[in-house]
Motif scaffolding. Structure first.
Motif, PDB file in Angstrom:
ATOM      1  N   ASP A 124      -1.445  10.254 -12.970  1.00  0.00           N
ATOM      2  CA  ASP A 124      -0.093   9.950 -12.485  1.00  0.00           C
ATOM      3  C   ASP A 124       0.635   9.066 -13.492  1.00  0.00           C
ATOM      4  N   HIS A 125       1.938   9.297 -13.630  1.00  0.00           N
ATOM      5  CA  HIS A 125       2.776   8.523 -14.539  1.00  0.00           C
ATOM      6  C   HIS A 125       3.438   7.378 -13.768  1.00  0.00           C
ATOM      7  N   PHE A 126       3.233   6.164 -14.248  1.00  0.00           N
ATOM      8  CA  PHE A 126       3.766   4.979 -13.583  1.00  0.00           C
ATOM      9  C   PHE A 126       4.776   4.269 -14.466  1.00  0.00           C
ATOM     10  N   THR A 127       5.785   3.699 -13.807  1.00  0.00           N
ATOM     11  CA  THR A 127       6.707   2.771 -14.449  1.00  0.00           C
ATOM     12  C   THR A 127       6.782   1.525 -13.581  1.00  0.00           C
ATOM     13  N   ALA A 128       6.675   0.356 -14.213  1.00  0.00           N
ATOM     14  CA  ALA A 128       6.675  -0.901 -13.477  1.00  0.00           C
ATOM     15  C   ALA A 128       7.635  -1.875 -14.129  1.00  0.00           C
ATOM     16  N   SER A 129       8.226  -2.738 -13.310  1.00  0.00           N
ATOM     17  CA  SER A 129       9.108  -3.777 -13.834  1.00  0.00           C
ATOM     18  C   SER A 129       9.049  -5.009 -12.956  1.00  0.00           C
ATOM     19  N   VAL A 130       9.237  -6.155 -13.578  1.00  0.00           N
ATOM     20  CA  VAL A 130       9.391  -7.427 -12.884  1.00  0.00           C
ATOM     21  C   VAL A 130      10.627  -8.095 -13.459  1.00  0.00           C
ATOM     22  N   THR A 131      11.564  -8.460 -12.610  1.00  0.00           N
ATOM     23  CA  THR A 131      12.784  -9.124 -13.054  1.00  0.00           C
ATOM     24  C   THR A 131      13.061 -10.343 -12.174  1.00  0.00           C
ATOM     25  N   THR A 132      13.788 -11.289 -12.724  1.00  0.00           N
ATOM     26  CA  THR A 132      14.174 -12.487 -11.974  1.00  0.00           C
ATOM     27  C   THR A 132      15.586 -12.897 -12.353  1.00  0.00           C
ATOM     28  N   ASN A 133      16.238 -13.593 -11.437  1.00  0.00           N
ATOM     29  CA  ASN A 133      17.557 -14.138 -11.736  1.00  0.00           C
ATOM     30  C   ASN A 133      17.460 -15.473 -12.458  1.00  0.00           C
ATOM     31  N   GLY A 134      16.241 -15.916 -12.723  1.00  0.00           N
ATOM     32  CA  GLY A 134      16.023 -17.171 -13.422  1.00  0.00           C
ATOM     33  C   GLY A 134      16.039 -18.379 -12.526  1.00  0.00           C
ATOM     34  N   SER A 135      16.274 -18.179 -11.225  1.00  0.00           N
ATOM     35  CA  SER A 135      16.366 -19.294 -10.279  1.00  0.00           C
ATOM     36  C   SER A 135      15.398 -19.153  -9.115  1.00  0.00           C
ATOM     37  N   GLY A 136      14.345 -18.368  -9.324  1.00  0.00           N
ATOM     38  CA  GLY A 136      13.311 -18.271  -8.311  1.00  0.00           C
ATOM     39  C   GLY A 136      13.267 -16.986  -7.516  1.00  0.00           C
ATOM     40  N   SER A 137      14.222 -16.089  -7.710  1.00  0.00           N
ATOM     41  CA  SER A 137      14.227 -14.810  -6.998  1.00  0.00           C
ATOM     42  C   SER A 137      13.690 -13.714  -7.907  1.00  0.00           C
ATOM     43  N   PHE A 138      12.720 -12.930  -7.400  1.00  0.00           N
ATOM     44  CA  PHE A 138      12.058 -11.898  -8.198  1.00  0.00           C
ATOM     45  C   PHE A 138      12.161 -10.540  -7.516  1.00  0.00           C
ATOM     46  N   THR A 139      12.274  -9.493  -8.331  1.00  0.00           N
ATOM     47  CA  THR A 139      12.201  -8.116  -7.872  1.00  0.00           C
ATOM     48  C   THR A 139      11.090  -7.423  -8.640  1.00  0.00           C
ATOM     49  N   LEU A 140      10.098  -6.917  -7.905  1.00  0.00           N
ATOM     50  CA  LEU A 140       8.961  -6.222  -8.502  1.00  0.00           C
ATOM     51  C   LEU A 140       9.003  -4.765  -8.054  1.00  0.00           C
ATOM     52  N   THR A 141       9.011  -3.848  -9.002  1.00  0.00           N
ATOM     53  CA  THR A 141       9.120  -2.427  -8.691  1.00  0.00           C
ATOM     54  C   THR A 141       8.007  -1.655  -9.376  1.00  0.00           C
ATOM     55  N   LEU A 142       7.333  -0.804  -8.621  1.00  0.00           N
ATOM     56  CA  LEU A 142       6.299   0.080  -9.153  1.00  0.00           C
ATOM     57  C   LEU A 142       6.597   1.495  -8.672  1.00  0.00           C
ATOM     58  N   SER A 143       6.708   2.436  -9.612  1.00  0.00           N
ATOM     59  CA  SER A 143       7.062   3.812  -9.274  1.00  0.00           C
ATOM     60  C   SER A 143       6.025   4.779  -9.833  1.00  0.00           C
ATOM     61  N   ASP A 144       5.561   5.688  -8.978  1.00  0.00           N
ATOM     62  CA  ASP A 144       4.713   6.803  -9.399  1.00  0.00           C
ATOM     63  C   ASP A 144       5.626   8.007  -9.543  1.00  0.00           C
ATOM     64  N   THR A 145       6.049   8.293 -10.771  1.00  0.00           N
ATOM     65  CA  THR A 145       7.012   9.370 -10.986  1.00  0.00           C
ATOM     66  C   THR A 145       6.389  10.742 -10.846  1.00  0.00           C
ATOM     67  N   THR A 146       5.061  10.818 -10.870  1.00  0.00           N
ATOM     68  CA  THR A 146       4.377  12.095 -10.651  1.00  0.00           C
ATOM     69  C   THR A 146       4.360  12.436  -9.164  1.00  0.00           C
ATOM     70  N   ALA A 147       3.960  11.479  -8.337  1.00  0.00           N
ATOM     71  CA  ALA A 147       3.865  11.706  -6.896  1.00  0.00           C
ATOM     72  C   ALA A 147       5.202  11.517  -6.185  1.00  0.00           C
ATOM     73  N   GLY A 148       6.153  10.841  -6.841  1.00  0.00           N
ATOM     74  CA  GLY A 148       7.475  10.684  -6.263  1.00  0.00           C
ATOM     75  C   GLY A 148       7.634   9.511  -5.317  1.00  0.00           C
ATOM     76  N   TRP A 149       6.751   8.501  -5.417  1.00  0.00           N
ATOM     77  CA  TRP A 149       6.936   7.326  -4.560  1.00  0.00           C
ATOM     78  C   TRP A 149       7.279   6.100  -5.398  1.00  0.00           C
ATOM     79  N   SER A 150       7.918   5.125  -4.757  1.00  0.00           N
ATOM     80  CA  SER A 150       8.304   3.895  -5.420  1.00  0.00           C
ATOM     81  C   SER A 150       8.318   2.757  -4.408  1.00  0.00           C
ATOM     82  N   HIS A 151       7.898   1.579  -4.847  1.00  0.00           N
ATOM     83  CA  HIS A 151       7.925   0.390  -3.996  1.00  0.00           C
ATOM     84  C   HIS A 151       8.667  -0.721  -4.729  1.00  0.00           C
ATOM     85  N   THR A 152       9.594  -1.372  -4.035  1.00  0.00           N
ATOM     86  CA  THR A 152      10.314  -2.529  -4.560  1.00  0.00           C
ATOM     87  C   THR A 152      10.114  -3.699  -3.610  1.00  0.00           C
ATOM     88  N   VAL A 153       9.679  -4.812  -4.167  1.00  0.00           N
ATOM     89  CA  VAL A 153       9.404  -6.015  -3.380  1.00  0.00           C
ATOM     90  C   VAL A 153      10.281  -7.146  -3.904  1.00  0.00           C
TER      91      VAL A 153
END
Length: 247
Positions: free
Chosen positions: A136-165
């Protein structure tokens, strides 16, 4: 299988060695990480050794985003319980928090086990319920606004699912950004590394620029004289591979 605190801290002394300062303390729950002497390497990169990480870590600035893609490796199981994980994250290299997401490839009772997760250390990791398969092909990212808020995203582009926390961590140092293959850890220390053969990371970016533009630390995973995983050079500033050598 023991409960794995899968994404433990690592302490990279590359920058600190150059500055002549002491390495910061690691959280008590993290395993001891062994570091070899640091030497300059071609292309402005540094090379170091870790007991549980292989891959690249950018340090020496403030980091607010990291992103990469990889193909989920398959593991070769021989009856011994072993573990491996593949992820992108902020912090953990010289700081006492980590904000990470990625996948797992383990051997349990002689059979392969694959999963996906995120972690906001010092909290325990949380698993996603979606199925993970080798290839499976995965793409992942972690981003922040620099003030304590984070967005974590993991996507399985083969299976077609994605999770954002979306999570908050006010104490995050934002002191490093990593793309890593890891030997996970339990309360007793670093666990045996599963034979994942080779994992290839592509499209690795930090703060919206290629990973290579930050002169990142190239990390070899080793314990004493035993090399557990090696890291290739960067291609185009954003692609590299990690190859398993030993459990």
């Amino acid at each position: 299988m023991p409960e794995a605190r899968r994404r433990s801290l690592a302490v990279s002394t590359a920058l600190l060695t150059l500055l002549g300062t002491a390495a910061p303390a690691v959280a008590a729950t993290a395993p001891t990480v062994l570091q070899a002497p640091i030497a300059h390497h071609g292309g402005g990169l540094l090379r170091s050794t870790s007991g549980n990480w292989a891959g690249y870590a950018a340090t020496g600035g403030k980091f607010t985003s990291v992103r990469a893609s990889w193909v989920q490796p398959s593991v070769s199981c021989n009856g011994t319980d072993t573990w491996s994980s593949f992820w992108v994250g902020l912090d953990g290299d010289g700081s006492n928090s980590v904000e990470q997401t990625g996948t797992e490839a383990d051997c349990s009772g002689g059979s392969p086990v694959y999963s996906a997760w995120y972690e906001m250390y010092p909290q325990y990791p949380s698993d996603f319920s979606s199925t993970v398969r080798p290839g499976d092909h995965f793409t992942a990212s972690v981003t922040t606004n620099g003030s304590g808020s984070f967005t974590l995203t993991l996507s399985d582009t083969t299976a077609g699912w994605s999770h954002t926390v979306n999570k908050s961590l006010k104490s995050a140092a934002l002191a490093s950004a990593e793309v890593i293959a890891e030997a996970p850890s339990s309360s007793s220390g670093v666990l045996p590394l599963a034979n994942f053969r080779t994992v290839s990371f592509t499209g690795s970016t930090v703060n919206g620029q290629s990973l290579g533009s930050f002169g990142p630390d190239a990390i070899t995973m080793a314990s004493g004289s035993t090399t557990k995983a090696t890291t290739s050079g960067l291609s185009g500033g954003s692609a590299f591979s990690v190859t398993w050598k030993h459990s």
